[in-house]
Design an enzyme around this catalytic site. Structure first.
Site, PDB file in Angstrom:
ATOM      1  N   TYR A 181       0.851  -1.252  -0.058  1.00 50.87           N
ATOM      2  CA  TYR A 181       0.084  -0.001  -0.054  1.00 50.87           C
ATOM      3  C   TYR A 181       0.829   1.147   0.011  1.00 50.87           C
ATOM      4  CZ  TYR A 181      -3.854  -3.113   1.095  1.00 50.87           C
ATOM      5  OH  TYR A 181      -4.952  -4.214   0.986  1.00 50.87           O
ATOM      6  N   TYR A 194      -0.142 -10.279  -1.109  1.00 46.81           N
ATOM      7  CA  TYR A 194       0.828  -9.579  -0.859  1.00 46.81           C
ATOM      8  C   TYR A 194       0.991  -9.983   0.669  1.00 46.81           C
ATOM      9  CZ  TYR A 194      -2.897  -6.802   1.416  1.00 46.81           C
ATOM     10  OH  TYR A 194      -3.872  -6.443   1.766  1.00 46.81           O
ATOM     11  N   ARG A 203      -1.570 -12.899   1.357  1.00 47.54           N
ATOM     12  CA  ARG A 203      -3.182 -12.665   1.233  1.00 47.54           C
ATOM     13  C   ARG A 203      -3.267 -12.829  -0.365  1.00 47.54           C
ATOM     14  NH1 ARG A 203      -6.992  -8.853   3.162  1.00 47.54           N
ATOM     15  NH2 ARG A 203      -7.991 -10.787   3.047  1.00 47.54           N
ATOM     16  N   HIS A 262      -6.716  -8.725  -4.035  1.00 49.54           N
ATOM     17  CA  HIS A 262      -7.926  -8.214  -4.002  1.00 49.54           C
ATOM     18  C   HIS A 262      -8.071  -6.746  -4.083  1.00 49.54           C
ATOM     19  CE1 HIS A 262      -6.001  -8.299   0.027  1.00 49.54           C
ATOM     20  NE2 HIS A 262      -6.651  -7.043   0.357  1.00 49.54           N
ATOM     21  N   HIS A 271     -10.340  -3.534  -2.165  1.00 50.48           N
ATOM     22  CA  HIS A 271     -11.029  -3.144  -0.949  1.00 50.48           C
ATOM     23  C   HIS A 271     -12.159  -2.111  -1.397  1.00 50.48           C
ATOM     24  CE1 HIS A 271      -8.871  -4.685   2.486  1.00 50.48           C
ATOM     25  NE2 HIS A 271      -7.697  -4.517   1.619  1.00 50.48           N
TER      26      HIS A 271
END
Length: 299
Positions: free
Chosen positions: A168, A202, A223, A226, A228
């Site tokens: 991020y 990630y 993970r 995806h 969000h």
């Protein structure tokens, strides 16, 4: 023997501590807080007794709790991550968003530790890539409906994701501030449309106590890829969810237990003018309720 101590009710054995604790907790004025504190105290005492927790283990547990607090800051929330790794975040989302008549694709998901408030306001079709972010171009579109299946105009669609390198923007100094974040508004037909790059899987942060926990359990930290979403409209409950890539190898082993069948989306890839373009069509259904937003895990 002192006459003073003779008149006191004091613990004498391990099982005599809890009644004294519950007596104190029962004085809590707020009914719901009283209920929660009594239940929590009961379960903690039962856990310690059933497992015969020794002093070294207790010290290690305290160190873990202190550590997740110390590791929480502007770039990550280790406390939220700990709840995620124990499956508690997903459990709370499921308990508070039970199955209903709304579309199966609108199930709630965990918030995660990387949502930020005040994402940049975007126009339909805007690209949320704000810095050099190589990756497969992706188009995301869909419609927001209410519980009766009617389109919801002017609904807010807040979206955020990790970059194709699995970070991020607040974790990565090479990304611009608010890269891969955007706040869109549905049109008169309830439709939204945005452009981005395909997310990748990630690892959750492993440089703190949560990483040590994963190592101790021989669990991987990765993970599945995806996006969000947080969907909101006055008169409706805020929908917090994630949409996972259907071709990710870690769908069945998400370390935070966030993948449920309704949250797996079809990331369809096409070749356009020699370039690969991914497309995701994802509709959302809101249910009536109070529009309450979560507290941002990070600034």
């Amino acid at each position: 023997m002192s006459h003073v101590t003779d008149s006191l009710v004091l613990p004498t054995t391990p099982d005599t501590v809890l009644p004294l604790v519950l007596e104190v907790m029962a004085r809590t004025p707020d009914p719901r807080l009283r209920e929660l504190l009594c239940s929590l105290s009961t379960h903690m005492h039962q856990f310690v007794i059933e497992n015969q927790v020794n002093e070294k283990e207790f010290e290690r547990a305290v160190k873990f709790l202190v550590g997740i607090g110390q590791e929480t800051g502007e770039t990550k929330n280790e406390v939220i991550l700990a709840f995620d790794l124990f499956g508690v975040s997903t459990l709370v989302a499921m308990l508070n968003n039970p199955p209903g008549k709304e579309d199966e694709s609108s199930k709630a998901g965990l918030l995660g530790p990387f949502w930020r408030a005040n994402a940049p306001v975007c126009q339909p079709g805007d690209n949320i890539v704000r810095s050099d972010t190589p990756g497969i171009t992706m188009e995301v579109r869909g419609v927001v409906y209410d519980a009766q299946g009617k389109p919801v105009p002017n609904a807010k669609v807040d979206v955020w994701q990790a970059s194709p390198v699995g970070l991020y923007e607040n974790q990565d100094p090479n990304q611009a501030d608010m890269n891969l974040r955007g706040l869109f508004t549905t049109d008169a037909q309830g439709a939204y449309f945005l452009r981005t790059v395909c997310p990748s899987g990630y690892p959750v942060p492993t440089d703190g106590p949560c990483g040590e926990l994963l190592d101790a359990q021989l669990r991987h930290p990765n993970r599945p890829a995806h996006l969000h979403f947080m969907i909101s409209s006055p008169g409706h409950k805020v929908l917090i969810t994630q949409v996972f890539a259907d071709d990710d190898v870690n769908l069945a082993s998400d370390p935070v237990f966030g993948v449920t069948a309704p949250l797996v989306g079809h990331f369809e890839k096409h070749t356009v003018n020699g370039q690969t373009v991914a497309q995701l069509t994802q509709d959302f259904h809101l249910v009536p309720g109070e529009m309450v937003f979560p507290h941002p895990p990070i600034p």
